[in-house]
Design a protein around this motif. Structure first.
Motif, PDB file in Angstrom:
ATOM      1  N   PRO A 126      19.867   7.129  12.015  1.00 28.34           N
ATOM      2  CA  PRO A 126      20.538   6.110  10.871  1.00 28.34           C
ATOM      3  C   PRO A 126      20.011   4.920  10.497  1.00 28.34           C
ATOM      4  O   PRO A 126      19.697   4.633   9.338  1.00 28.34           O
ATOM      5  CB  PRO A 126      22.079   6.077  11.304  1.00 28.34           C
ATOM      6  N   GLN A 127      19.595   3.978  11.675  1.00 30.73           N
ATOM      7  CA  GLN A 127      18.866   2.877  11.641  1.00 30.73           C
ATOM      8  C   GLN A 127      17.604   2.848  10.907  1.00 30.73           C
ATOM      9  O   GLN A 127      17.314   1.977   9.817  1.00 30.73           O
ATOM     10  CB  GLN A 127      18.788   2.248  13.085  1.00 30.73           C
ATOM     11  N   ARG A 128      17.017   3.931  10.772  1.00 34.34           N
ATOM     12  CA  ARG A 128      15.544   3.970  10.067  1.00 34.34           C
ATOM     13  C   ARG A 128      16.006   4.265   8.734  1.00 34.34           C
ATOM     14  O   ARG A 128      15.160   3.724   8.039  1.00 34.34           O
ATOM     15  CB  ARG A 128      14.829   5.451  10.829  1.00 34.34           C
ATOM     16  N   TYR A 129      17.107   4.933   8.287  1.00 37.78           N
ATOM     17  CA  TYR A 129      17.378   4.973   6.948  1.00 37.78           C
ATOM     18  C   TYR A 129      17.820   3.549   6.203  1.00 37.78           C
ATOM     19  O   TYR A 129      17.302   3.199   5.190  1.00 37.78           O
ATOM     20  CB  TYR A 129      18.552   5.876   6.420  1.00 37.78           C
ATOM     21  N   GLU A 130      18.263   2.785   7.006  1.00 34.11           N
ATOM     22  CA  GLU A 130      18.827   1.586   6.770  1.00 34.11           C
ATOM     23  C   GLU A 130      17.537   0.718   6.465  1.00 34.11           C
ATOM     24  O   GLU A 130      17.417   0.035   5.310  1.00 34.11           O
ATOM     25  CB  GLU A 130      19.646   1.044   8.141  1.00 34.11           C
ATOM     26  N   GLU A 131      16.603   0.902   7.177  1.00 31.21           N
ATOM     27  CA  GLU A 131      15.558   0.088   7.264  1.00 31.21           C
ATOM     28  C   GLU A 131      14.578   0.537   5.952  1.00 31.21           C
ATOM     29  O   GLU A 131      13.768  -0.470   5.461  1.00 31.21           O
ATOM     30  CB  GLU A 131      14.623   0.116   8.535  1.00 31.21           C
ATOM     31  N   ALA A 132      14.481   1.573   5.709  1.00 31.63           N
ATOM     32  CA  ALA A 132      13.728   2.289   4.730  1.00 31.63           C
ATOM     33  C   ALA A 132      14.139   2.129   3.370  1.00 31.63           C
ATOM     34  O   ALA A 132      13.516   2.108   2.224  1.00 31.63           O
ATOM     35  CB  ALA A 132      13.478   3.864   4.886  1.00 31.63           C
ATOM     36  N   ILE A 133      15.549   1.672   3.182  1.00 29.85           N
ATOM     37  CA  ILE A 133      15.928   1.697   1.784  1.00 29.85           C
ATOM     38  C   ILE A 133      15.501   0.363   1.167  1.00 29.85           C
ATOM     39  O   ILE A 133      15.516  -0.605   1.651  1.00 29.85           O
ATOM     40  CB  ILE A 133      17.593   1.751   1.766  1.00 29.85           C
ATOM     41  N   ASP A 134      15.120   0.770  -0.234  1.00 28.89           N
ATOM     42  CA  ASP A 134      14.809  -0.518  -1.052  1.00 28.89           C
ATOM     43  C   ASP A 134      15.388  -0.262  -2.473  1.00 28.89           C
ATOM     44  O   ASP A 134      16.123   0.615  -2.661  1.00 28.89           O
ATOM     45  CB  ASP A 134      13.199  -0.727  -0.849  1.00 28.89           C
TER      46      ASP A 134
END
Ligand SMILES: Cc1ncc(COP(=O)(O)O)c(C=O)c1O
Length: 410
Positions: A157-165
């Motif tokens: 999940p954390q990786r999605y959080e970081e990838a969102i723009d």
């Protein structure tokens, strides 16, 4: 037949059938139980015969204009409503398979984003997502972001959080993913989507028609469907664990507002209004009638009975593989899809021996792959015995390729 030769005159039906019979011996004999993933062997002669009868009855009908074939219209509507009831969706469409369902969900997300002023939307997946997402993004000119999976084989999940723009439209998770058979953390990723006002798609092409029963059999299944807040769409293939023949899937949505983006209307030609909700124009009635028949013929008790067989076979495969010295299942399969490998043996060499003994395993990067069907409970013990023998007797690998799909030569 020779290449590029058009038949000068028609061939008699008896000769056509003889020609086909002569070609068949090289094909995968899935009825023996020795094949995985390409066919879901229900091992129920009555169910198969019923599907075949219904397929023949509807093979020439065309679902292009559903209002011309009232029976098909009713069947398709009922398939969608049975599917929505199963997973708690609001609405949806029938499609020809997982790839089309995924295309439609990506296209819907793109249109939804464009309506909000995002001209070039992005779709964020984990690298265990099915290649149909990459294919859809390529065809639909949408940017694909593919995140590495975590140590347990799941999306992080954390990786999605970081990838969102500001261009992100859709977050994708799998229930379960094909390579490892593990279920992504749907709740966590859907919560991120919900919080950021984004869409979240669950690819349940594999799990959609079996996880409900897996759960009812008491197996631990983390939240994965529309009961999870933030899940906005789902793909679920009836031609897999729904036990109909090929050409049947559903793409489902939480609400009609989203589904609306999938509808295509065109009347700028002399032929009248062309309206459609999926990619195909002309559609055979057979897959619609087949899906309707399979669901109604099996019912909840039939699905429970078949799922119990899948569960029993899965347990025997997992226990048997892990009991062989040097082999282990990869990550912890949560359903009936198993990846297994070794730190000491060359799995391609082991697969060569299994091939020679008539098995049709799928080779992946990093191991072998099993998709368990009800009929596999007949062969699980024989499979494990052959696998143990393959471990003992294998030589050098012959260099088999890790191939999932194929391109037809032309
Ligand atoms: C998880 C997952 N998604 C999508 C698909 C694509 O489905 P289809 O081959 O019906 O297009 C598959 C096929 O196995 C799958 O396993």
């Amino acid at each position: 037949m020779t290449d590029h030769v058009f038949p000068e005159s028609g061939v008699a039906s008896v000769d056509i059938l003889a020609e086909i019979a002569a070609m068949r011996p090289g094909d995968v004999d899935w009825r023996s139980g020795k094949a995985f993933s390409l066919v879901y062997d229900v091992d129920d002669a009555e169910h198969e015969a019923l599907l075949e009868k219904v397929a023949v009855e509807f093979i020439h009908e065309n679902a292009l204009n559903p209002f011309r074939y009232e029976t098909l219209l009713r069947m398709e509507t009922e398939v969608i409503s049975m599917a929505t009831a199963l997973v708690g969706a609001g609405c949806g469409s029938m499609s020809s398979g997982g790839t089309e369902s995924i295309f439609l969900a990506v296209m819907t997300a793109r249109e939804w984003a464009r309506a909000r002023g995002i001209a070039e939307p992005k779709v964020v997946t984990t690298n265990t997502a099915h290649p149909a997402f990459a294919k859809a993004c390529k065809y639909l000119d949408v940017e694909l972001v593919s995140l590495p999976h975590g140590e347990d084989g799941r999306a992080v999940p954390q990786r999605y959080e970081e990838a969102i723009d500001e261009r992100t439209a859709l977050l994708v998770v799998s229930s379960p993913c094909y390579p490892f058979g593990v279920i992504d953390p749907v709740e966590e990723v859907a919560a991120i989507a919900h919080e950021r006002d984004l869409l979240c798609h669950v690819d349940a092409c594999l799990g959609g028609w079996i996880l409900p029963w897996w759960e009812r059999l008491g197996e631990p299944v983390p939240p994965w469907d529309f009961r999870v807040q933030g899940v906005t769409s789902m793909s679920a293939d009836i031609h897999k664990y729904g036990y109909t023949f090929k050409g049947a899937s559903v793409v489902l949505y939480r609400d009609r507002e989203l589904l609306q983006h999938q509808i295509f209307m065109f009347d700028a030609w002399p032929g009248g209004l062309y309206a459609s909700s999926t990619a195909a124009g002309t559609r055979s009635g057979a897959p619609i009638a087949g899906a309707w028949t399979a669901i109604r013929h099996l019912g909840a008790d039939g699905y429970m009975r078949l799922t119990a067989r899948v569960l029993d076979a899965t347990r025997r495969f997992i226990a048997g593989i892990n009991a062989i010295d040097g082999l282990h299942t990869v990550h912890e399969p949560q359903m009936s899809v198993i990846a297994f490998g070794s730190d000491v043996y060359d799995m391609d060499a082991i697969c060569d021996v299994m091939d020679d003994r008539g098995w049709n395993l799928d080779r992946q990067n990093g191991g072998l792959h099993l998709m368990v069907s009800p009929g596999h409970d007949r062969i699980a013990d024989a499979f494990i015995a052959d696998l143990a023998l393959a471990v003992e007797t294998h030589g050098e690998a012959r260099g088999g390729e890790h191939v999932y799909g194929g391109v037809v030569p032309s």
